[in-house]
Design a protein around this motif. Structure first.
Motif, mmCIF file in Angstrom:
data_model
loop_
_atom_site.group_PDB
_atom_site.id
_atom_site.type_symbol
_atom_site.label_atom_id
_atom_site.label_comp_id
_atom_site.label_asym_id
_atom_site.label_seq_id
_atom_site.Cartn_x
_atom_site.Cartn_y
_atom_site.Cartn_z
ATOM 1 N N HIS A 165 0.932 -1.194 -0.037
ATOM 2 C CA HIS A 165 0.028 -0.038 0.041
ATOM 3 C C HIS A 165 0.920 1.282 -0.023
ATOM 4 O O HIS A 165 1.704 1.496 0.803
ATOM 5 N N PRO A 166 0.637 2.337 -0.981
ATOM 6 C CA PRO A 166 1.423 3.384 -0.968
ATOM 7 C C PRO A 166 0.872 4.393 0.186
ATOM 8 O O PRO A 166 -0.293 4.481 0.476
ATOM 9 N N LEU A 167 1.928 4.895 1.005
ATOM 10 C CA LEU A 167 1.615 5.722 2.145
ATOM 11 C C LEU A 167 1.283 7.270 1.692
ATOM 12 O O LEU A 167 1.129 8.088 2.395
ATOM 13 N N ILE A 168 1.930 7.703 0.532
ATOM 14 C CA ILE A 168 2.177 9.045 0.163
ATOM 15 C C ILE A 168 1.293 9.254 -1.231
ATOM 16 O O ILE A 168 1.589 8.499 -2.223
ATOM 17 N N SER A 169 0.659 10.415 -1.046
ATOM 18 C CA SER A 169 -0.445 10.543 -2.363
ATOM 19 C C SER A 169 -0.466 11.977 -2.727
ATOM 20 O O SER A 169 -1.291 12.403 -3.471
ATOM 21 N N THR A 170 0.835 12.859 -2.361
ATOM 22 C CA THR A 170 0.857 14.208 -2.646
ATOM 23 C C THR A 170 2.011 14.373 -3.381
ATOM 24 O O THR A 170 2.823 13.531 -3.519
ATOM 25 N N ALA A 171 2.202 15.407 -4.031
ATOM 26 C CA ALA A 171 3.458 15.762 -4.844
ATOM 27 C C ALA A 171 4.668 15.851 -3.945
ATOM 28 O O ALA A 171 4.587 16.156 -2.934
ATOM 29 N N THR A 172 5.757 15.065 -4.450
ATOM 30 C CA THR A 172 6.912 15.150 -3.592
ATOM 31 C C THR A 172 8.261 15.639 -4.245
ATOM 32 O O THR A 172 9.516 15.776 -3.990
ATOM 33 N N HIS A 173 7.948 16.035 -5.684
ATOM 34 C CA HIS A 173 9.301 16.397 -6.316
ATOM 35 C C HIS A 173 8.559 17.576 -7.164
ATOM 36 O O HIS A 173 7.588 17.796 -7.860
ATOM 37 N N ALA A 174 9.290 18.761 -7.133
ATOM 38 C CA ALA A 174 9.052 19.946 -7.942
ATOM 39 C C ALA A 174 10.245 20.647 -8.541
ATOM 40 O O ALA A 174 11.417 20.712 -7.621
ATOM 41 N N GLN A 175 10.300 20.958 -9.643
ATOM 42 C CA GLN A 175 11.230 21.750 -10.346
ATOM 43 C C GLN A 175 10.619 23.128 -10.911
ATOM 44 O O GLN A 175 9.603 23.046 -11.265
ATOM 45 N N PRO A 176 11.454 24.363 -11.181
ATOM 46 C CA PRO A 176 10.778 25.299 -11.794
ATOM 47 C C PRO A 176 10.461 24.951 -13.245
ATOM 48 O O PRO A 176 11.181 24.422 -13.892
ATOM 49 N N HIS A 177 9.232 25.350 -13.587
ATOM 50 C CA HIS A 177 8.542 25.453 -14.801
ATOM 51 C C HIS A 177 8.264 24.070 -15.026
ATOM 52 O O HIS A 177 7.955 23.570 -16.310
ATOM 53 N N CYS A 178 8.164 22.998 -14.154
ATOM 54 C CA CYS A 178 7.606 21.511 -14.390
ATOM 55 C C CYS A 178 6.580 21.340 -13.382
ATOM 56 O O CYS A 178 6.594 22.168 -12.229
ATOM 57 N N ALA A 179 5.929 20.486 -13.912
ATOM 58 C CA ALA A 179 4.598 19.795 -12.960
ATOM 59 C C ALA A 179 5.173 19.099 -11.764
ATOM 60 O O ALA A 179 6.044 18.565 -11.920
ATOM 61 N N SER A 180 4.310 19.481 -10.564
ATOM 62 C CA SER A 180 4.919 18.631 -9.473
ATOM 63 C C SER A 180 4.594 17.041 -9.726
ATOM 64 O O SER A 180 3.509 16.778 -10.446
ATOM 65 N N THR A 181 5.335 16.341 -9.189
ATOM 66 C CA THR A 181 5.159 14.799 -9.389
ATOM 67 C C THR A 181 5.261 13.987 -7.853
ATOM 68 O O THR A 181 5.706 14.523 -7.129
ATOM 69 N N CYS A 182 4.283 12.791 -7.949
ATOM 70 C CA CYS A 182 4.872 11.965 -6.769
ATOM 71 C C CYS A 182 5.431 10.859 -7.214
ATOM 72 O O CYS A 182 4.959 9.657 -7.447
ATOM 73 N N ILE A 183 6.824 10.890 -7.462
ATOM 74 C CA ILE A 183 7.865 9.810 -7.535
ATOM 75 C C ILE A 183 8.467 9.449 -6.341
ATOM 76 O O ILE A 183 9.031 8.379 -6.417
ATOM 77 N N ASP A 184 8.239 9.848 -5.275
ATOM 78 C CA ASP A 184 8.930 9.254 -3.829
ATOM 79 C C ASP A 184 7.696 8.901 -3.276
ATOM 80 O O ASP A 184 6.921 9.325 -2.962
ATOM 81 N N ASN A 185 7.883 7.578 -2.259
ATOM 82 C CA ASN A 185 7.025 6.867 -1.716
ATOM 83 C C ASN A 185 7.439 5.823 -0.886
ATOM 84 O O ASN A 185 8.659 5.801 -0.751
ATOM 85 N N ILE A 186 6.655 5.495 0.356
ATOM 86 C CA ILE A 186 6.781 4.536 1.264
ATOM 87 C C ILE A 186 5.726 3.591 0.894
ATOM 88 O O ILE A 186 4.357 3.745 1.123
ATOM 89 N N PHE A 187 5.883 2.181 0.753
ATOM 90 C CA PHE A 187 5.040 1.092 0.589
ATOM 91 C C PHE A 187 5.060 0.264 1.669
ATOM 92 O O PHE A 187 6.244 -0.052 2.049
ATOM 93 N N THR A 188 4.056 -0.118 2.174
ATOM 94 C CA THR A 188 4.163 -1.067 3.428
ATOM 95 C C THR A 188 3.148 -2.321 3.017
ATOM 96 O O THR A 188 1.994 -2.118 2.224
ATOM 97 N N SER A 189 3.365 -3.286 3.447
ATOM 98 C CA SER A 189 2.423 -4.516 3.382
ATOM 99 C C SER A 189 1.635 -4.612 4.602
ATOM 100 O O SER A 189 0.730 -5.539 4.703
ATOM 101 N N ASN A 190 1.950 -3.699 5.703
ATOM 102 C CA ASN A 190 0.978 -3.753 6.914
ATOM 103 C C ASN A 190 0.370 -2.410 7.243
ATOM 104 O O ASN A 190 0.840 -1.843 8.250
ATOM 105 N N PRO A 191 -0.488 -1.795 6.404
ATOM 106 C CA PRO A 191 -0.772 -0.586 6.756
ATOM 107 C C PRO A 191 -1.638 -0.356 8.055
ATOM 108 O O PRO A 191 -1.794 0.877 8.494
#
Length: 225
Positions: A165-191
């Motif tokens: 299960h992913p625990l992060i659902s918001t943007a984690t990466h942003a650079q000038p003039h680029c759309a924010s992305t959610c490319i960093d995450n924590i996944f767990t088997s025991n939410p």
């Protein structure tokens, strides 16, 4: 956190950590840009033991993963799950003095590698740790879960969501003039053990630090104390 180089940003990370009224059990870093021979140069505090996986040979930037484990925990490095190649970099440990053994891994997917081969190696990796009911995989996956753009991104999501299960659902990466992305995450088997998760508003790199807190009890004191 994708620290984007220990030499550049680790001191700032340590300064921010010192301002928190909390000691994380595990701190995972991606893109450390150092190898294991230099790990002791980059300490957080005496309360943590570091474990590093060297980056790809000849690659001085955009490689390397590491972990800092609090000394209240006993742990062993899982060498069979800790790999480094042009498609995937991982480092896994097993924390053994909790109420049940807990596997923690930090992962980095080099964007220049093959996504197809990354998915194949990821699937094999996850198959090897299915026997552990408590697993956390954190890192920079370089797949934007807010906008899957091709079939290989969708395959990655399917691989992970089969057992994690992913625990992060918001943007984690942003650079000038680029759309924010959610490319960093924590996944767990025991939410069910997770009490909270999110991002920290620290301007250390283009990546926001991500975190999660869980409730566990130690079954014994660390290191026989």
């Amino acid at each position: 956190l994708n620290v984007d180089g220990n030499k550049t940003n680790l001191d700032e990370l340590v300064a921010n950590l010192n301002q928190l009224n909390h000691n994380f059990s595990v701190i995972g870093l991606a893109e450390t840009n150092i190898d294991t021979d230099n790990k002791d140069t980059y300490r957080i505090t005496d309360d943590y033991t570091s474990v590093y996986q060297s980056g790809s040979a000849g690659k001085h930037k955009g490689s390397g993963v590491g972990m800092y484990i609090h000394n209240k925990h006993n742990f062993t490095k899982l060498n069979s799950l800790s790999i480094c190649n042009e498609n995937i970099e991982t480092l896994f440990v097993s924390i053994t003095n909790l109420e049940q053994p807990t596997t923690v891994g930090v992962l980095y997917r080099p964007p220049s590698g093959s996504m197809k081969l990354f998915n194949k190696e990821l699937q094999s990796l996850l198959s090897s740790i299915q026997t552990c009911s408590n697993t956390y995989i954190l890192g920079d996956f370089n797949v934007n879960l807010l906008n899957l753009i091709n079939s290989q991104d969708e395959e990655f999501e399917e691989i992970m969501l089969t057992s994690f299960h992913p625990l992060i659902s918001t943007a984690t990466h942003a650079q000038p003039h680029c759309a924010s992305t959610c490319i960093d995450n924590i996944f767990t088997s025991n939410p069910n053990k997770v009490t909270t998760s999110g991002t920290l508003d620290w301007n250390i790199s283009h990546h926001s630090p991500i975190f999660q807190l869980s409730e566990y009890h130690s079954k014994s004191s660390p290191k026989g104390e």
